[in-house]
Design a protein around this motif. Structure first.
Motif, PDB file in Angstrom:
ATOM      1  N   ASN A  56     119.943  59.872 -13.134  1.00 13.47           N
ATOM      2  CA  ASN A  56     120.877  59.353 -14.131  1.00 13.47           C
ATOM      3  C   ASN A  56     121.928  58.434 -13.517  1.00 13.47           C
ATOM      4  N   GLY A  57     121.473  57.282 -13.034  1.00 12.19           N
ATOM      5  CA  GLY A  57     122.385  56.225 -12.599  1.00 12.19           C
ATOM      6  C   GLY A  57     123.484  56.694 -11.669  1.00 12.19           C
ATOM      7  N   GLU A  58     124.727  56.339 -12.029  1.00 13.80           N
ATOM      8  CA  GLU A  58     125.889  56.627 -11.193  1.00 13.80           C
ATOM      9  C   GLU A  58     126.082  58.122 -10.966  1.00 13.80           C
ATOM     10  N   GLY A  59     125.608  58.971 -11.895  1.00 19.25           N
ATOM     11  CA  GLY A  59     125.730  60.416 -11.726  1.00 19.25           C
ATOM     12  C   GLY A  59     124.913  60.932 -10.559  1.00 19.25           C
ATOM     13  N   ASP A  60     123.846  60.197 -10.220  1.00 13.94           N
ATOM     14  CA  ASP A  60     123.002  60.575  -9.089  1.00 13.94           C
ATOM     15  C   ASP A  60     123.147  59.609  -7.918  1.00 13.94           C
ATOM     16  N   GLY A  61     124.150  58.722  -8.001  1.00 11.23           N
ATOM     17  CA  GLY A  61     124.499  57.919  -6.837  1.00 11.23           C
ATOM     18  C   GLY A  61     124.023  56.485  -6.812  1.00 11.23           C
ATOM     19  N   ILE A  62     123.329  56.027  -7.873  1.00 12.37           N
ATOM     20  CA  ILE A  62     122.906  54.621  -7.912  1.00 12.37           C
ATOM     21  C   ILE A  62     123.126  54.100  -9.330  1.00 12.37           C
ATOM     22  N   GLY A  63     124.262  53.488  -9.563  1.00 12.55           N
ATOM     23  CA  GLY A  63     124.553  52.956 -10.882  1.00 12.55           C
ATOM     24  C   GLY A  63     123.597  51.846 -11.272  1.00 12.55           C
ATOM     25  N   GLY A  64     123.286  51.759 -12.568  1.00 13.07           N
ATOM     26  CA  GLY A  64     122.414  50.697 -13.069  1.00 13.07           C
ATOM     27  C   GLY A  64     120.948  51.064 -13.094  1.00 13.07           C
TER      28      GLY A  64
END
Length: 398
Positions: free
Chosen positions: A108-116
């Motif tokens: 889930n993007g920024e929640g898992d460390g990689i936004g976008g």
């Protein structure tokens, strides 16, 4: 080789970034004189050149990039992405092991460390959604990491970003087995038909999983249920499987009719025993009021913004009116499931919309339960603004 630039962070923005804020705002940095390419790596530094974090340049909504690491010596390569994906998969071990749910969010993007970047799992297939050209430039590394970490049946992708002022929204097969669609997935024992290669949406919004379960388990038995902005009728299926006295699904899109019929069919529900209307929801409210129709449960899950020939709707300004229209056709003692995925306001603000609607109609209400993003939709710690989903089950008291 990625362009690597040293980018100075303005002093007032340093604290947020060091505290874990993942989005790089344009106003937070001093833009370098060298033109930045989408996907460029940015070494973020303070005014003295002291290292703060490393991010990538990728325009998305109000941001110009996302933080990837706060370790100065960490290299952004396949190993880095594999580590992030593995950590995300470990958080979701219970989902992978589940017998009654085969569709969920893996990353889930920024929640898992990689936004976008988001990755969804559908019965062995992976759907990768790219929200900026910047993160898309890492595509080969991320797909190599995906194959390394997970047992992949097949992969599809969706591109959802702007390029040269043009909004790109396309979907495509990437590698592995090609899916035969509709693909049937399970969600808490309910069946849903999805298509990973048919436009921006798959046929089900995974972030509403817990809400559908609550509707089925606690609010549907012997109740008449109205599902507005019904899309493919996923809430209607949950209500019918929960023993509802009847469901009515209303959506303006013509394709909502065959899609809703399909969702009923894969659950063994006779769609002819349910009511499916292809019409503007606001016109339906008027129609129902004229004909004296009332419901025990009304589901309101509108798009954040919609425009028709007659009107423009925005949840940020029009949700109280939507609630008042719903109240007019909800039985006393009935329940309204008020939902929005608009990230521009928080749950506290959303509840003021509810309060306004009930006050203006002279009715009392009781909040029965509320939901935000489910556990597989990880959000960054201490930054609730990334938890965009807001759902409140409201009982009409009089």
């Amino acid at each position: 080789m990625k362009q690597l630039l040293e980018v100075q962070v303005k002093s007032e923005a340093i604290k947020d970034i060091t505290n874990g804020y993942p989005l790089i705002l344009k106003e937070a940095i001093r833009v370098p004189e060298v033109p930045m390419e989408q996907g460029s790596l940015m070494h973020l530094v303070d005014q003295h050149g002291g290292y703060i974090a490393t991010g990538y340049y990728g325009e998305q909504n109000k941001g110009i990039g996302w933080i990837l690491t706060r370790k100065e010596r960490e290299t952004i390569d396949q190993k880095f992405f594999a580590k992030k994906l593995k950590e995300a998969g470990q958080k979701r071990e219970d989902f992978f092991a589940s017998d009654d749910t085969t569709a969920f969010r893996v990353f889930n993007g920024e929640g898992d460390g990689i936004g976008g970047l988001t990755i969804d799992f559908f019965n062995g297939f992976y759907m990768v959604s790219w929200y900026s050209e910047g993160i898309y430039s890492f595509r080969e590394l991320i797909y190599a990491a995906l194959k390394e970490v997970f047992n992949v049946r097949g992969v599809y992708e969706k591109l959802r970003f702007n390029t040269n002022g043009q909004y790109i929204e396309k979907d495509d097969y990437v590698f592995g087995e090609k899916g035969e669609f509709p693909l049937i997935v399970l969600e808490n024992g309910m069946h849903y038909a999805v298509d990973l290669n048919d436009g921006a949406m798959t046929g089900i919004f995974l972030d509403q999983r817990n809400v559908r379960k609550a509707l089925r388990d606690r609010y549907s038995m012997d109740k008449t249920v109205l599902n507005t902005f019904s899309y493919t009728g996923a809430f209607s299926v949950a209500a019918a499987l929960g023993g509802s006295a009847g469901t009515t699904s209303v959506d303006l899109a013509k394709r909502s009719l065959p899609k809703t019929i399909e969702q009923f069919a894969v659950n063994g529900i006779d769609y002819e025993s349910q009511d499916i209307k292809v019409m503007n929801v606001f016109d339906y409210f008027s129609y129902a009021a004229r004909h004296g129709l009332k419901f025990d449960v009304v589901v309101l899950d509108p798009p954040s913004f919609a425009r028709t020939k007659k009107m423009t709707f925005s949840t940020a300004k029009d949700y109280p009116k939507l609630l008042k229209d719903a109240l007019a056709i909800t039985n006393d003692g009935g329940v309204i499931v008020a939902s929005t995925n608009n990230a521009s306001f928080n749950m506290k603000k959303f509840k003021t919309f509810i309060d306004k609607a009930f006050n203006e109609t002279g009715k009392r209400y009781k909040v029965l339960e509320q939901h935000q993003l489910p556990e597989d939709f990880t959000v960054p710690n201490n930054f609730p603004e990334f938890n965009y989903l807001k759902v409140v089950f409201i009982q009409v008291m009089n």
